[in-house]
Design an enzyme around this catalytic site. Structure first.
Site, short mmCIF file in Angstrom:
data_model
loop_
_atom_site.label_atom_id
_atom_site.label_comp_id
_atom_site.label_asym_id
_atom_site.label_seq_id
_atom_site.Cartn_x
_atom_site.Cartn_y
_atom_site.Cartn_z
N HIS A 134 4.09 2.01 -8.15
CA HIS A 134 3.20 1.13 -8.03
C HIS A 134 2.21 1.35 -9.37
CE1 HIS A 134 4.07 1.55 -3.68
NE2 HIS A 134 4.28 0.34 -3.99
N ASP A 146 13.34 -2.76 -5.32
CA ASP A 146 13.67 -3.62 -4.36
C ASP A 146 14.30 -4.97 -5.23
OD1 ASP A 146 12.39 -2.89 -1.84
OD2 ASP A 146 10.68 -2.72 -3.10
N LEU A 154 0.41 3.62 -2.10
CA LEU A 154 0.64 3.41 -3.61
C LEU A 154 1.17 4.96 -3.86
CD1 LEU A 154 -2.27 1.29 -4.66
CD2 LEU A 154 0.03 0.50 -3.91
N GLY A 184 8.84 -4.09 -8.69
CA GLY A 184 9.65 -2.89 -9.21
C GLY A 184 11.14 -3.14 -8.92
N GLY A 218 0.86 -1.16 -0.18
CA GLY A 218 0.10 0.01 0.14
C GLY A 218 0.74 1.37 0.07
N SER A 276 9.05 5.98 -3.44
CA SER A 276 9.20 5.20 -2.28
C SER A 276 7.92 5.55 -1.21
CB SER A 276 10.18 5.06 -1.36
OG SER A 276 10.14 4.24 -0.56
N SER A 277 7.30 4.70 -0.76
CA SER A 277 6.27 4.77 0.31
C SER A 277 6.77 5.52 1.29
CB SER A 277 5.49 3.47 0.62
OG SER A 277 5.04 2.89 -0.51
N ARG A 278 8.10 5.19 1.82
CA ARG A 278 9.00 6.15 2.92
C ARG A 278 9.16 7.37 2.84
NH1 ARG A 278 10.19 1.52 6.48
NH2 ARG A 278 10.09 -0.33 5.55
#
Length: 253
Positions: free
Chosen positions: A11, A124, A7, A121, A5, A159-161
């Protein structure tokens, strides 16, 4: 597309690539507790499900699978898959047990969804190699497709981060992609050790950035690259402010 998630455009690019080749596209959103070795990291991982659903609807994703933890895991469940040296290099060294959790949940998701193909992706990169190893060991008939990293205009890998980065953090984080590009531009297979040392120095000199690793690796084994490596990839992990970021770049060919 197995996701956790939060996103972003990276993504969504996977979904668009899947739509170009397949009739039905499934996105899973599941923040998998077994791949976190830091409970605080699990707790603060972003979970904006309403926004995620809106994004999936906007790109025309066919199915969202968004299970609860109790739907995926039974009590006292045990999992161990011998994926060899790959588990303990780079990310595995800094996040022990991480890839056992990744293989555990991805195997479950593959068994539930039964996909013809799965899209991941490149950001990673090591995870992709681990999942590829898992599919070989378990004889899973799913085609794995790695899609290029999506970057923000400044070069920062999406990145989600990134949501946790301050304005200053974002500026300091650019040293990661800049250094990867520098290595690619100056790559010489005969001087990999020297290149890696210079790259480490560039990142370590950046204020607010704590380097965990920078490795110029063989693209198949993630051991140190050499003149015989068919694919060479540079991978980096660092803490920028309080946020841990990873990035990589395929250097050769």
């Amino acid at each position: 597309m197995p996701t956790m998630g939060a996103l972003h455009a990276g993504h969504l690019s996977l979904i668009k690539q899947a739509q170009s080749a397949y009739n039905v596209v499934v996105c899973s959103i599941f923040v998998n507790p077994t791949q976190f070795n830091d409970p605080a990291d699990l707790e603060k991982y972003p979970r904006p499900i309403a926004q995620d659903i809106e994004k999936l609807e906007h790109v025309g994703c066919d199915i969202l699978f968004n299970p609860e933890v109790s739907e995926i895991y039974a009590d006292n469940e045990h999992w161990h898959l011998n994926i060899g040296e790959l588990e303990h290099l780079l990310e595995g060294k800094f996040r022990p047990g991480h890839y056992q959790g990744v293989t555990q949940v991805v195997n479950k998701l593959f068994n539930i969804v039964q996909p013809d193909a799965a899209f991941f992706g490149q950001k990673d990169y090591q995870q992709f190699l681990v999942i590829r190893k898992m599919t070989e060991l378990l004889h899973l008939l799913v085609k794995l497709i790695m899609c290029p990293i999506e970057r923000e205009p400044c070069g920062l890998a999406m990145s989600s981060r990134n949501i946790h980065l301050s304005a200053d953090d974002r500026q300091h984080a650019l040293v990661l992609s800049k250094t990867l590009n520098w290595v690619k531009d100056n790559f010489d297979p005969g001087h990999i050790g020297n290149l890696q040392k210079q790259a480490e120095q560039k990142i370590s000199a950046e204020p607010g950035v704590q380097l965990e690793y920078f490795e110029i690796a063989d693209g198949d084994t993630l051991l140190r690259a050499n003149v015989n490596s068919k694919t060479v990839v540079a991978l980096v992990a660092a803490r920028v402010g309080k946020t841990r970021l990873i990035d990589n770049m395929i250097i050769s060919p």
